[in-house]
Scaffold this active site. Structure first.
Site, PDB file in Angstrom:
ATOM      1  CG  HIS A 108      -2.125  -0.935   0.975  1.00 16.10           C
ATOM      2  ND1 HIS A 108      -2.843  -1.504   1.997  1.00 16.10           N
ATOM      3  CD2 HIS A 108      -2.698  -1.373  -0.169  1.00 16.10           C
ATOM      4  CE1 HIS A 108      -3.801  -2.249   1.494  1.00 16.10           C
ATOM      5  NE2 HIS A 108      -3.726  -2.192   0.182  1.00 16.10           N
TER       6      HIS A 108
ATOM      7  CG  HIS B 123      -2.170  -7.118   2.169  1.00 14.80           C
ATOM      8  ND1 HIS B 123      -1.670  -6.632   3.345  1.00 14.80           N
ATOM      9  CD2 HIS B 123      -2.216  -6.064   1.330  1.00 14.80           C
ATOM     10  CE1 HIS B 123      -1.422  -5.341   3.206  1.00 14.80           C
ATOM     11  NE2 HIS B 123      -1.737  -4.978   1.998  1.00 14.80           N
TER      12      HIS B 123
ATOM     13  CG  HIS C  98      -6.660  -4.480   5.070  1.00 14.18           C
ATOM     14  ND1 HIS C  98      -5.827  -5.524   4.728  1.00 14.18           N
ATOM     15  CD2 HIS C  98      -5.880  -3.375   5.102  1.00 14.18           C
ATOM     16  CE1 HIS C  98      -4.597  -5.058   4.577  1.00 14.18           C
ATOM     17  NE2 HIS C  98      -4.608  -3.755   4.797  1.00 14.18           N
TER      18      HIS C  98
ATOM     19  CD  GLU D   8      -3.345  -9.095   7.593  1.00 16.03           C
ATOM     20  OE1 GLU D   8      -2.598  -8.128   7.379  1.00 16.03           O
ATOM     21  OE2 GLU D   8      -3.489  -9.606   8.715  1.00 16.03           O
TER      22      GLU D   8
ATOM     23  CB  SER E  68       3.742  -0.435   2.969  1.00 16.80           C
ATOM     24  OG  SER E  68       2.834   0.429   3.612  1.00 16.80           O
TER      25      SER E  68
END
Ligand code: SF4
Length: 282
Positions: free
Chosen positions: A44, A76, A126, A128, A264
């Site tokens: 991200h 993820h 999300h 993940e 990230s």
């Protein structure tokens, strides 16, 4: 006048899982024949995604036989159904799912097999969390905190797994709310070490400075959580993606500035922010 002090958090920027995903992607770009795609953005962070695109690595949203070539699963992870769909296609699969995410997926699957009602603490949309939830099964529930729990729980045996980038505070409040309502509560604290380290270092730094700058993608869950935690101890906290977003007016009366960054956020982005701060603060 003493110059403004700028410090960078002890633990900031790329984590192990992100570094591994990037290394696998770059190795693929150097050696894989044919097109290379990542299923969703690899991490991200918009500037990193742009640099991967310049190396020929493109983002696709859905697994499709039409894209062929090489598909990279990001850190993820993906839902179990997506993995099965990809396995049946004529393409090369590189699985960069982070080990900590895989552990959360496996624990969710185990709880489901053992008959627990599975509660996943995380952001419902999300990627993940969508992946972990697929292992927890359709009867599971995703919550962001105690307020999302239903009035009636479908079972008095409840298992909890956690999005790897959640905060310990949120987990503690969920467990405190569930414990009196169930016969058996099994909690897998699947928050990863990198997240914990970054959060603890950021909070310690935020409580010792006059202003905090958190660097990282606005769509990055772990960066947003750092900003949330820092804001709780230092209201003068700003979440930015790029150095150019820093506004000189923020620094009135400020003698110390702390910088932190999500897992990230690449090192050059952190360096650019520090460089810009050195230019604009006296
Ligand atoms: S934040 Fe943690 S779980 Fe996510 S990629 Fe990094 S090490 Fe893995």
């Amino acid at each position: 006048m003493t110059p403004v002090q700028i410090c960078v958090s002890e633990s900031a920027g790329f984590c192990w899982g992100v570094e591994r995903a990037l290394r696998l992607a770059r190795e693929a770009a150097a050696s894989a024949p044919g097109p290379i795609h990542t299923l969703g953005p690899l991490i991200h962070n918009p500037s990193v995604i742009a640099s991967l695109a310049a190396q020929g690595i493109e983002v696709v949203d859905v697994p499709s036989a039409k894209v062929g070539g090489t598909i990279i699963i990001r850190s993820h992870g993906v839902p179990v159904e997506t993995m099965a769909e990809l396995a049946g296609q004529d393409l090369t699969l590189i699985d960069a799912t982070c080990t900590f995410v895989k552990a959360a997926q496996e624990k969710a699957a185990r709880l489901r097999e053992e008959g627990y009602f599975v509660v996943v603490l995380g952001e419902p949309a999300h990627p993940e969390v969508l992946g972990i939830r697929s292992y927890a099964g359709p009867d599971s529930l995703v919550v962001q905190g105690p307020a999302d729990l239903p009035l009636e729980l479908p079972s008095r045996r409840v298992g909890v797994v956690v999005q790897t980038t959640q905060s310990q505070e949120r987990l503690t409040s969920l467990v405190a709310a569930l414990a009196p309502r169930v016969r058996e509560l099994r909690v897998h604290n699947t928050i990863c070490h990198a997240t914990e380290e970054r959060q603890q270092a950021a909070v310690a730094m935020a409580s010792a400075v006059d202003l905090v700058v958190v660097v990282g993608g606005r769509n990055s869950g772990n960066t947003s959580r750092l900003a949330e935690l820092c804001s709780a101890v230092q209201p003068r906290t700003h979440h930015i993606e790029e150095a150019e977003e820093i506004v000189p007016e923020w620094f009135s009366g400020v003698r110390t500035v702390g910088v932190t960054a999500g897992a990230s956020t690449p090192p050059e982005q952190i360096e650019a922010v520090v460089g810009r701060l050195e230019e604009i603060v006296p």
